[in-house]
Design a protein around this motif. Structure first.
Motif, PDB file in Angstrom:
ATOM      1  N   ARG A  82     -14.701  33.118 117.752  1.00  0.00           N
ATOM      2  CA  ARG A  82     -16.043  32.346 117.418  1.00  0.00           C
ATOM      3  C   ARG A  82     -15.520  31.592 116.136  1.00  0.00           C
ATOM      4  NH1 ARG A  82     -16.586  37.141 119.220  1.00  0.00           N
ATOM      5  NH2 ARG A  82     -15.953  38.049 117.058  1.00  0.00           N
ATOM      6  N   LYS A 133     -15.830  27.782 110.459  1.00  0.00           N
ATOM      7  CA  LYS A 133     -16.068  26.598 109.639  1.00  0.00           C
ATOM      8  C   LYS A 133     -14.807  25.826 109.638  1.00  0.00           C
ATOM      9  CE  LYS A 133     -14.639  29.087 105.333  1.00  0.00           C
ATOM     10  NZ  LYS A 133     -15.047  29.739 104.066  1.00  0.00           N
ATOM     11  N   VAL A 166     -12.184  23.600 106.808  1.00  0.00           N
ATOM     12  CA  VAL A 166     -12.082  23.700 105.496  1.00  0.00           C
ATOM     13  C   VAL A 166     -11.174  22.503 105.480  1.00  0.00           C
ATOM     14  CG1 VAL A 166     -10.867  25.010 103.368  1.00  0.00           C
ATOM     15  CG2 VAL A 166     -12.136  26.185 105.297  1.00  0.00           C
ATOM     16  N   ARG A 224     -10.383  37.688 110.775  1.00  0.00           N
ATOM     17  CA  ARG A 224     -10.766  36.037 110.290  1.00  0.00           C
ATOM     18  C   ARG A 224      -9.297  35.398 110.326  1.00  0.00           C
ATOM     19  NH1 ARG A 224     -14.744  33.235 106.709  1.00  0.00           N
ATOM     20  NH2 ARG A 224     -16.442  34.252 107.807  1.00  0.00           N
ATOM     21  N   ARG A 273      -6.679  28.505 111.547  1.00  0.00           N
ATOM     22  CA  ARG A 273      -5.676  27.659 112.520  1.00  0.00           C
ATOM     23  C   ARG A 273      -5.354  26.205 111.784  1.00  0.00           C
ATOM     24  NH1 ARG A 273      -7.423  25.159 116.996  1.00  0.00           N
ATOM     25  NH2 ARG A 273      -5.143  24.954 117.555  1.00  0.00           N
ATOM     26  N   GLU A 274      -4.088  25.837 111.636  1.00  0.00           N
ATOM     27  CA  GLU A 274      -3.880  24.630 110.880  1.00  0.00           C
ATOM     28  C   GLU A 274      -3.958  23.539 111.806  1.00  0.00           C
ATOM     29  OE1 GLU A 274      -0.571  24.494 108.202  1.00  0.00           O
ATOM     30  OE2 GLU A 274      -0.652  22.320 108.068  1.00  0.00           O
ATOM     31  N   ALA A 319      -6.050  20.129 107.763  1.00  0.00           N
ATOM     32  CA  ALA A 319      -7.363  20.812 107.670  1.00  0.00           C
ATOM     33  C   ALA A 319      -7.185  22.252 108.319  1.00  0.00           C
ATOM     34  CB  ALA A 319      -8.586  20.167 108.245  1.00  0.00           C
ATOM     35  N   GLN A 320      -7.833  23.181 108.006  1.00  0.00           N
ATOM     36  CA  GLN A 320      -7.932  24.655 108.600  1.00  0.00           C
ATOM     37  C   GLN A 320      -9.246  24.907 109.154  1.00  0.00           C
ATOM     38  OE1 GLN A 320      -8.292  28.145 105.936  1.00  0.00           O
ATOM     39  NE2 GLN A 320      -6.479  28.952 106.758  1.00  0.00           N
ATOM     40  N   GLU A 321      -8.999  25.365 110.529  1.00  0.00           N
ATOM     41  CA  GLU A 321     -10.213  25.756 111.384  1.00  0.00           C
ATOM     42  C   GLU A 321     -10.264  27.281 111.152  1.00  0.00           C
ATOM     43  OE1 GLU A 321     -10.028  24.510 115.560  1.00  0.00           O
ATOM     44  OE2 GLU A 321     -10.291  26.248 116.016  1.00  0.00           O
ATOM     45  N   VAL A 322     -11.262  27.822 110.776  1.00  0.00           N
ATOM     46  CA  VAL A 322     -11.665  29.385 110.510  1.00  0.00           C
ATOM     47  C   VAL A 322     -12.458  29.703 111.622  1.00  0.00           C
ATOM     48  CG1 VAL A 322     -12.521  31.052 109.015  1.00  0.00           C
ATOM     49  CG2 VAL A 322     -11.471  28.813 108.065  1.00  0.00           C
ATOM     50  N   SER A 323     -11.982  30.876 112.080  1.00  0.00           N
ATOM     51  CA  SER A 323     -12.807  31.574 113.326  1.00  0.00           C
ATOM     52  C   SER A 323     -12.481  33.203 113.018  1.00  0.00           C
ATOM     53  CB  SER A 323     -12.005  31.146 114.579  1.00  0.00           C
ATOM     54  OG  SER A 323     -12.069  29.754 115.032  1.00  0.00           O
ATOM     55  N   GLU A 324     -13.468  33.850 113.729  1.00  0.00           N
ATOM     56  CA  GLU A 324     -13.331  35.185 113.988  1.00  0.00           C
ATOM     57  C   GLU A 324     -12.869  35.574 115.380  1.00  0.00           C
ATOM     58  OE1 GLU A 324     -17.151  36.784 111.173  1.00  0.00           O
ATOM     59  OE2 GLU A 324     -17.178  36.786 113.502  1.00  0.00           O
TER      60      GLU A 324
END
Ligand SMILES: Cc1cc2nc3c(=O)[nH]c(=O)nc-3n(C[C@H](O)[C@H](O)[C@H](O)COP(=O)(O)OP(=O)(O)OC[C@H]3O[C@@H](n4cnc5c(N)ncnc54)[C@H](O)[C@@H]3O)c2cc1C
Lengths: 323, 255
Positions: free
Chosen positions: A187, A190, A192, B153, B156-157, B162-167
């Motif tokens: 999921r 966000k 960054v 958590r 992904r670069e 930029a970094q895409e943060v996901s669970e």
């Protein structure tokens, strides 16, 4: 071929540059095909992207769902596996999204996977012959891909000329109901943005760029001195940042900064497409590399085959003397 | 956390001048090493286990020569090595390799499988295929991992850094991008310590797999016709430096 599809990346209501490059690639690799565009997203920005796409693609399938507002490959993969016909040939950009989505999609479709294509000729029967690169561009390879059960093909950015003829008055087919009920085990939380540093290399006119060929952290001082003597800013390739010898904001390339200098001096950089992808505006590019076959010499204006550890101090010295 | 890391023995592009001769790579003087991305994956696995407990297994599909890369990663701190080797695996494409690796994953009880983001062929395919075969969630180009209860958590670069943060739920497959950590140094002493450790070898029969015939095949290597290319300067170091000064001056490269 009546089963060629192109996945369109878009953001903020605008198609990504890759979209028309996929169309250009389809014209080269599948000349008879009328590729169907696949556009997923949500709301007004998706609508705008579909409108733009319809000028170029005869048919645009629109998938509008709130969960698709951010392009999460873990949602897009089951969606595409659900809607694509057997034997489909799917074109994706070889971007960080394509790399995330493509390999698994090929498995789910039972199709072949042909990644990072840089060139190719028209498919003959059920075989596509294409060109790939290995070893960061140090070797090229001819490959064949069996299309009989379909294929997922990712295309390198800039390798195929965009088809900007806008010659279609395409129709947008709303397939949003097909995208209902998607759920992912990954999921999106966000985004960054990349950290800003004390230097903005994107605004610099003269750049000295250092790569893995520098060999050692101690040697960074040599290129710092050269940059100082030239009045230039120092930047680098990715391995230098990975090794923590310089800060991330100094990295040039697809996962770093895009620079548009007047002069770019590449020292000990092999010339991978990810690095060159961050250099725009056709600068006067000088490459120093000890390997005469390094791909950087194909992109450079002037090349020197030399050990940078010898040449750089001599160059710094010569510049200082000339002042 | 039980972690499996997939690694590959590759010609070291940083150490070699890759040359093509008669449609093949000139092989006599190639230096081999572990794929650059894989070292970051093994280091990350070791660090996760240091924090969360568990163990790290490194696995590769290859012949006897691939043992050395398993031992190198064990010297880094991986607890076990596993060699998947069978004449039937030679010539496998990405899907073939992922099929063999999936069989190895199913024999264990892993919570997490890591691969390098890509290897020498730049295909970046095995991790994503492996996840799809296992029907596990996947994330590519991962540059941060944090365990949070039953899930991770991950970052992904993506383009521009930029970094895409996901669970992401466990079990999952992650492909690791360089720079996520600083892989630890492996000394000769470390290599010697694992030199005689038995490495289990599993063949096609033991794994119960038969990779399908490759659908993507490399026909040959070739040297692309040289484009315009660069103007090459020649001379002694002092002469080269002198020529460069003049060129830089002319092009506005000296401020
Ligand atoms: C998703 C993704 C994103 C990426 N993003 C980027 C990016 O944004 N920027 C980037 O740069 N890379 C990026 N990369 C990495 C890229 O693929 C290459 O690995 C990288 O660009 C190589 O850096 P390099 O040229 O410095 O090192 P190498 O490819 O190792 O080249 C070093 C060069 O130095 C030469 N050399 C060695 N010693 C000497 C000497 N003494 N004197 C002169 N020359 C010498 C060698 O001949 C060689 O050509 C990315 C990769 C991936 C998968």
């Amino acid at each position: 071929m009546d089963n060629v599809f192109a996945y369109l990346a878009h953001a903020g209501g605008k198609l990504d540059d890759s979209a028309l490059e996929l169309l250009g690639a389809a014209r080269t690799l599948f000349p008879g095909a009328a590729p169907v565009a696949l556009a997923a997203g949500s709301g007004a920005s998706l609508d705008a992207a579909c409108q733009e796409a319809a000028a170029s693609f005869a048919e645009v399938w629109k998938f509008d769902q709130e969960v698709l507002a951010y392009p999460n490959a873990e949602l897009l993969r089951p969606l595409l596996a659900r809607v694509l016909p057997p034997g489909a040939i799917v074109l994706l950009p070889h971007s960080t999204l394509g790399m995330d989505l493509g390999p698994g999609l090929s498995v789910k479709l039972g199709a072949a996977y042909l990644p990072d294509v840089v060139d190719g000729s028209a498919a003959a029967g059920m075989t596509l012959e294409a060109v790939r690169q290995e070893f960061s561009g140090q070797a090229s390879a001819h490959v064949t891909c069996d299309l009989s059960a379909g294929a997922v093909v990712t295309l390198r950015s800039g390798a195929f000329k965009a088809d900007a003829s806008r010659s279609a008055a395409g129709r947008i087919v709303d397939r949003s109901p097909d995208a209902a009920g998607l759920a992912a085990r990954r999921r999106f939380v966000k985004l960054v943005q990349a950290e800003a540093g004390d230097i903005d290399i994107t605004r610099e006119e003269v750049l000295v760029s250092v790569g893995r060929g520098i060999g050692d952290k101690e040697n960074i001082a040599l290129v710092e001195e050269l940059a100082g003597a030239m009045g230039a800013a120092l930047c680098c390739s990715r391995p230098i940042v990975d090794a923590k010898w310089l800060e991330k904001p100094r990295q040039v390339g697809t996962s770093g900064q895009t620079v548009k200098p007047r002069v770019y001096l590449a020292l000990g950089i092999s010339g991978s497409f990810q690095h060159l992808g961050g250099i725009k505006g056709s600068p006067f590019l000088v490459a120093v590399n000890k390997n005469p076959k390094a791909p950087i010499f194909q992109a450079a204006s002037v090349g020197v085959v030399a050990d940078l550890l010898e040449l750089v101090p001599a160059l710094t010295e010569a510049i200082r003397k000339g002042r | 956390m039980e972690i499996l890391v997939c690694v590959k023995r590759v010609p070291d592009a940083a150490e070699n001048e890759i040359a093509v001769e008669g449609g093949a790579l000139r092989g006599d003087d190639l230096v081999y090493s572990v794929n650059e991305w894989d070292n970051y994956a093994v280091e990350e696995a070791i660090q996760i286990v240091e924090r969360e407990g568990g163990s790290v297994t490194v696995v590769t599909v290859g012949d006897g020569e691939s043992e050395e890369v398993l031992r190198r990663e064990m010297a880094m701190g991986a607890n076990q090595g596993l060699l998947l080797s069978d004449p039937a695996f030679a010539g496998a494409d990405g899907l073939g390799l992922a099929t063999v690796l999936a069989a190895a994953v199913r024999r264990g009880a892993y919570d997490l499988v890591l691969t390098g983001a890509q290897a020498d062929d730049g295909a970046a395919q095995v991790g994503g295929m492996l996840a799809a075969i296992l029907d596990w969630p996947f994330a590519s180009l991962v540059n941060s991992i944090e365990a949070q209860g039953g899930l991770l958590r991950v970052g992904r670069e993506i383009e521009g850094g930029a970094q895409e943060v996901s669970e992401i739920d466990l079990p999952c497959v992650l492909s690791i991008q360089t720079g996520i950590n600083e892989p630890r140094y492996v000394g000769l002493r470390g290599i010697r310590k694992v030199a005689s450790v038995e490495l289990p070898v599993l063949d096609a029969a033991a794994l119960g797999v038969a990779p399908a015939p490759a659908r993507v095949r490399r026909i040959d290597y070739f040297v692309p016709p040289a484009g315009a290319g660069a103007d090459m300067l020649t001379g002694s170091t002092a002469e080269l430096a002198g020529q460069l000064v003049e060129l830089l001056k002319a092009k506005g490269g000296l401020k």
